[in-house]
Design a protein around this motif. Structure first.
Motif, PDB file in Angstrom:
ATOM      1  N   THR A 138       0.721  -1.239   0.065  1.00 42.47           N
ATOM      2  CA  THR A 138      -0.025  -0.010   0.036  1.00 42.47           C
ATOM      3  C   THR A 138       0.881   1.244   0.008  1.00 42.47           C
ATOM      4  OG1 THR A 138      -0.060  -0.237   2.493  1.00 42.47           O
ATOM      5  CG2 THR A 138      -1.855  -1.174   1.282  1.00 42.47           C
ATOM      6  N   GLU A 139       2.233   1.386   0.405  1.00 44.24           N
ATOM      7  CA  GLU A 139       3.045   2.285   0.389  1.00 44.24           C
ATOM      8  C   GLU A 139       3.598   2.346  -1.125  1.00 44.24           C
ATOM      9  OE1 GLU A 139       3.703   4.416   2.674  1.00 44.24           O
ATOM     10  OE2 GLU A 139       3.050   3.419   4.695  1.00 44.24           O
ATOM     11  N   PRO A 140       3.120   3.637  -1.972  1.00 36.45           N
ATOM     12  CA  PRO A 140       3.897   4.085  -2.970  1.00 36.45           C
ATOM     13  C   PRO A 140       5.206   4.212  -3.200  1.00 36.45           C
ATOM     14  CG  PRO A 140       2.524   5.754  -2.407  1.00 36.45           C
ATOM     15  CD  PRO A 140       2.440   4.729  -1.149  1.00 36.45           C
ATOM     16  N   SER A 141       6.137   3.337  -2.638  1.00 35.54           N
ATOM     17  CA  SER A 141       7.524   3.908  -2.538  1.00 35.54           C
ATOM     18  C   SER A 141       8.190   3.461  -3.980  1.00 35.54           C
ATOM     19  CB  SER A 141       8.300   2.873  -1.562  1.00 35.54           C
ATOM     20  OG  SER A 141       8.359   1.570  -1.940  1.00 35.54           O
ATOM     21  N   LEU A 142       9.228   4.076  -4.421  1.00 34.28           N
ATOM     22  CA  LEU A 142       9.847   3.682  -5.682  1.00 34.28           C
ATOM     23  C   LEU A 142      10.014   2.138  -6.091  1.00 34.28           C
ATOM     24  CD1 LEU A 142      12.300   6.868  -6.120  1.00 34.28           C
ATOM     25  CD2 LEU A 142       9.791   6.423  -6.830  1.00 34.28           C
ATOM     26  N   GLY A 143      10.640   1.606  -4.780  1.00 36.18           N
ATOM     27  CA  GLY A 143      10.624   0.122  -4.908  1.00 36.18           C
ATOM     28  C   GLY A 143       9.704  -0.668  -5.138  1.00 36.18           C
ATOM     29  N   MET A 144       8.640  -0.316  -4.442  1.00 36.52           N
ATOM     30  CA  MET A 144       7.160  -0.916  -4.757  1.00 36.52           C
ATOM     31  C   MET A 144       6.704  -0.846  -6.077  1.00 36.52           C
ATOM     32  SD  MET A 144       6.458  -2.983  -2.211  1.00 36.52           S
ATOM     33  CE  MET A 144       5.161  -3.281  -3.061  1.00 36.52           C
ATOM     34  N   LEU A 145       6.759   0.394  -6.498  1.00 35.75           N
ATOM     35  CA  LEU A 145       6.044   0.805  -7.871  1.00 35.75           C
ATOM     36  C   LEU A 145       7.067   0.004  -8.947  1.00 35.75           C
ATOM     37  CD1 LEU A 145       6.015   4.807  -7.625  1.00 35.75           C
ATOM     38  CD2 LEU A 145       4.013   3.052  -7.622  1.00 35.75           C
ATOM     39  N   ILE A 146       8.334  -0.024  -8.892  1.00 34.81           N
ATOM     40  CA  ILE A 146       9.023  -0.959  -9.826  1.00 34.81           C
ATOM     41  C   ILE A 146       8.600  -2.441  -9.487  1.00 34.81           C
ATOM     42  CG2 ILE A 146      11.358  -1.881 -10.382  1.00 34.81           C
ATOM     43  CD1 ILE A 146      12.286   0.792  -9.174  1.00 34.81           C
ATOM     44  N   ALA A 147       8.521  -3.002  -8.473  1.00 28.94           N
ATOM     45  CA  ALA A 147       7.902  -4.190  -8.206  1.00 28.94           C
ATOM     46  C   ALA A 147       6.608  -4.598  -8.803  1.00 28.94           C
ATOM     47  CB  ALA A 147       8.066  -4.453  -6.961  1.00 28.94           C
ATOM     48  N   ASN A 148       5.541  -3.746  -8.660  1.00 28.30           N
ATOM     49  CA  ASN A 148       4.318  -3.842  -9.059  1.00 28.30           C
ATOM     50  C   ASN A 148       4.282  -3.746 -10.513  1.00 28.30           C
ATOM     51  OD1 ASN A 148       3.238  -3.696  -6.460  1.00 28.30           O
ATOM     52  ND2 ASN A 148       2.771  -1.540  -6.553  1.00 28.30           N
ATOM     53  N   GLY A 149       5.343  -3.118 -11.060  1.00 25.62           N
ATOM     54  CA  GLY A 149       5.190  -3.024 -12.812  1.00 25.62           C
ATOM     55  C   GLY A 149       5.950  -4.028 -13.328  1.00 25.62           C
ATOM     56  N   PHE A 150       6.775  -4.838 -12.706  1.00 26.07           N
ATOM     57  CA  PHE A 150       7.671  -5.663 -13.223  1.00 26.07           C
ATOM     58  C   PHE A 150       7.075  -6.840 -14.087  1.00 26.07           C
ATOM     59  CE2 PHE A 150      10.598  -9.431 -12.976  1.00 26.07           C
ATOM     60  CZ  PHE A 150      11.775  -8.735 -13.650  1.00 26.07           C
ATOM     61  N   GLN A 151       5.806  -7.344 -13.396  1.00 27.22           N
ATOM     62  CA  GLN A 151       5.259  -8.311 -14.055  1.00 27.22           C
ATOM     63  C   GLN A 151       4.391  -7.934 -15.395  1.00 27.22           C
ATOM     64  OE1 GLN A 151       1.528  -9.671 -12.093  1.00 27.22           O
ATOM     65  NE2 GLN A 151       1.848  -7.897 -10.827  1.00 27.22           N
ATOM     66  N   TYR A 152       4.558  -6.555 -15.477  1.00 31.03           N
ATOM     67  CA  TYR A 152       3.788  -6.160 -16.885  1.00 31.03           C
ATOM     68  C   TYR A 152       5.030  -5.683 -18.073  1.00 31.03           C
ATOM     69  CZ  TYR A 152      -0.068  -6.112 -13.752  1.00 31.03           C
ATOM     70  OH  TYR A 152      -1.089  -6.472 -12.760  1.00 31.03           O
ATOM     71  N   LEU A 153       6.019  -5.811 -17.778  1.00 27.93           N
ATOM     72  CA  LEU A 153       6.981  -5.339 -18.620  1.00 27.93           C
ATOM     73  C   LEU A 153       6.969  -6.117 -19.975  1.00 27.93           C
ATOM     74  CD1 LEU A 153      10.335  -4.817 -16.591  1.00 27.93           C
ATOM     75  CD2 LEU A 153       9.017  -3.164 -17.861  1.00 27.93           C
ATOM     76  N   LEU A 154       6.924  -7.378 -19.873  1.00 26.19           N
ATOM     77  CA  LEU A 154       7.142  -8.183 -21.413  1.00 26.19           C
ATOM     78  C   LEU A 154       5.721  -7.957 -21.905  1.00 26.19           C
ATOM     79  CD1 LEU A 154       8.648 -11.527 -19.870  1.00 26.19           C
ATOM     80  CD2 LEU A 154       9.710  -9.601 -21.197  1.00 26.19           C
ATOM     81  N   SER A 155       4.587  -7.498 -21.426  1.00 23.60           N
ATOM     82  CA  SER A 155       3.325  -7.217 -21.983  1.00 23.60           C
ATOM     83  C   SER A 155       3.401  -5.753 -22.504  1.00 23.60           C
ATOM     84  CB  SER A 155       2.167  -7.405 -20.906  1.00 23.60           C
ATOM     85  OG  SER A 155       2.341  -6.420 -20.108  1.00 23.60           O
ATOM     86  N   GLY A 160      11.983   3.681 -12.084  1.00 19.61           N
ATOM     87  CA  GLY A 160      13.509   3.343 -11.866  1.00 19.61           C
ATOM     88  C   GLY A 160      14.208   4.383 -12.446  1.00 19.61           C
ATOM     89  N   VAL A 161      13.552   5.164 -13.498  1.00 23.23           N
ATOM     90  CA  VAL A 161      14.414   6.457 -14.058  1.00 23.23           C
ATOM     91  C   VAL A 161      14.708   7.397 -12.750  1.00 23.23           C
ATOM     92  CG1 VAL A 161      14.490   8.320 -15.597  1.00 23.23           C
ATOM     93  CG2 VAL A 161      14.041   5.964 -16.369  1.00 23.23           C
ATOM     94  N   ALA A 162      13.538   7.597 -12.204  1.00 23.17           N
ATOM     95  CA  ALA A 162      13.458   8.493 -11.265  1.00 23.17           C
ATOM     96  C   ALA A 162      14.544   8.176 -10.062  1.00 23.17           C
ATOM     97  CB  ALA A 162      12.189   8.715 -10.694  1.00 23.17           C
TER      98      ALA A 162
END
Length: 292
Positions: free
Chosen positions: A238-255, A265-267
C-alpha cells in the motif's frame, strides 16, 4: 567573516565542476518536489476514493475518469504514476534521511568512543564493526527486515543496522588521528571532562569525512529501501515507494506496459546518481590530496 569567506570559496569551487553543480540542482529539485508532493501531485495515491480500477495500466497521456491527464500513465492499481513517483520520492527521501541520520549518530559515537578509550574496548568494538563490514549491506538489511517484518519503522531499523558500521569505521579512523595530537593532550591536562574533549575537540575534527560518508550512505539507504521493497521485505504494497512501484510493474514489462516500472526506475537512478556525484565533489573539496 572568515567562515563566510570559507563557505563562499567552497561554493565557488563546487560550481566550477559543472557535472556536480548540475547534480546538486537535480537533487535540490527532487527534494523540493518530494516535500511539495501533496501540493503539486495531480492525485493523492493514498486516497482510495480517487482510484478507479478501470483506469489501471493506462498508457502515458491517457485522460482518466477524473478528467485530468495521466502524463506518465497509471499503475496496476489505477494510481496516477506521476503522483505515485512524487510520493514515492517523498517516502524514499524520508527513509534515507532518517536511517542515514540515526546511523550517522550511532556510528560517530561508537567510532569516537573506541578511538578515545582505546585498549581492549577499542579492539572488541572495531572487530565487531569489521566483522559486520565483511558482509554486504543488502544481505544484513534483508535478514533484519525479514525478521522484523514489513513496515516503515522495521525497515528503518534494518537500514540503521546495515549502515552504522560505515560511519563507525570512518569516525574511528579520523578520531584515532586526532587523539594523538598535542591539543587533545593539552585539553586532558587542564583537565577537561572526557565528554567535553570528545564532543568539542575530537568529534568536530572528524566531521568532514563523516559528512562525505553520510551523503553517500543516504543514497545507499534509498537504494536499499527500494531493493528491499522490490524483494517484498520492505514497505507494504500500500506504500507507493519507488521500490514498490518498480515491483508492481515488473510483471507487466513483457506485455508492453513498460511505464509502470521504467519511469519510477529512472527517477530512482537519477536521484541516487545525483546524490553520489554531489558526495564525490564534497569529498574532493574536503580532502586536499584530491584537489587539482
Amino acid at each position: 567573516m572568515r567562515e563566510d569567506n570559507l563557505f563562499g570559496e567552497f561554493l565557488r569551487e563546487f560550481s566550477r565542476n559543472r557535472v556536480a553543480a548540475f547534480a546538486a540542482v537535480v537533487v535540490g529539485l527532487i527534494v523540493l518536489l518530494a516535500i511539495l508532493a501533496p501540493l503539486v501531485a495531480p492525485q493523492d495515491p493514498y486516497d482510495i476514493a480517487n482510484l478507479v480500477l478501470r483506469d489501471a495500466r493506462r498508457a502515458p497521456g491517457y485522460v482518466g475518469t477524473g478528467g485530468y491527464v495521466h502524463w506518465l500513465g497509471t499503475d496496476s492499481q489505477g494510481r496516477d504514476l506521476l503522483s505515485a513517483i512524487l510520493y514515492g520520492l517523498r517516502i524514499s527521501l524520508q527513509m534515507g534521511v532518517i536511517a542515514g541520520g540515526v546511523a550517522f549518530v550511532i556510528g560517530a559515537v561508537v567510532g569516537c568512543a573506541a578511538a578515545y578509550i582505546g585498549g581492549r574496548f577499542e579492539s572488541i568494538v572495531m572487530r565487531i564493526v569489521d566483522l559486520q563490514l565483511s558482509f554486504p549491506a543488502i544481505l544484513l538489511a534483508f535478514v533484519i527486515a525479514a525478521l522484523l517484518g514489513q513496515g516503515r519503522y522495521q525497515l528503518i531499523m534494518a537500514l540503521i543496522f546495515a549502515q552504522y558500521a560505515y560511519f563507525a569505521r570512518t569516525a574511528h579512523g579520523a578520531a584515532s588521528a586526532e587523539r594523538q595530537k598535542d591539543y587533545v593532550e593539552a585539553a586532558l591536562s587542564i583537565p577537561l571532562s572526557h565528554w567535553r574533549v570528545v564532543l568539542r575537540h575530537i568529534l568536530p575534527n572528524a566531521l568532514p569525512p563523516l559528512i562525505v560518508v553520510g551523503t553517500v550512505q543516504v543514497a545507499s539507504a534509498i537504494a536499499l529501501e527500494a531493493t528491499l521493497s522490490f524483494l517484498g521485505v520492505g514497505l507494504p504494497p500500500t506504500e507507493p515507494s519507488l521500490g514498490m512501484l518498480i515491483a508492481n510493474g515488473f510483471q507487466y514489462l513483457l506485455s508492453g506496459r513498460y511505464w509502470i516500472s521504467i519511469y519510477p526506475g529512472v527517477a530512482l537512478i537519477l536521484f541516487i546518481v545525483s546524490l553520489n556525484l554531489v558526495g564525490d565533489q564534497i569529498r574532493d573539496q574536503l580532502n586536499p590530496r584530491l584537489r587539482r
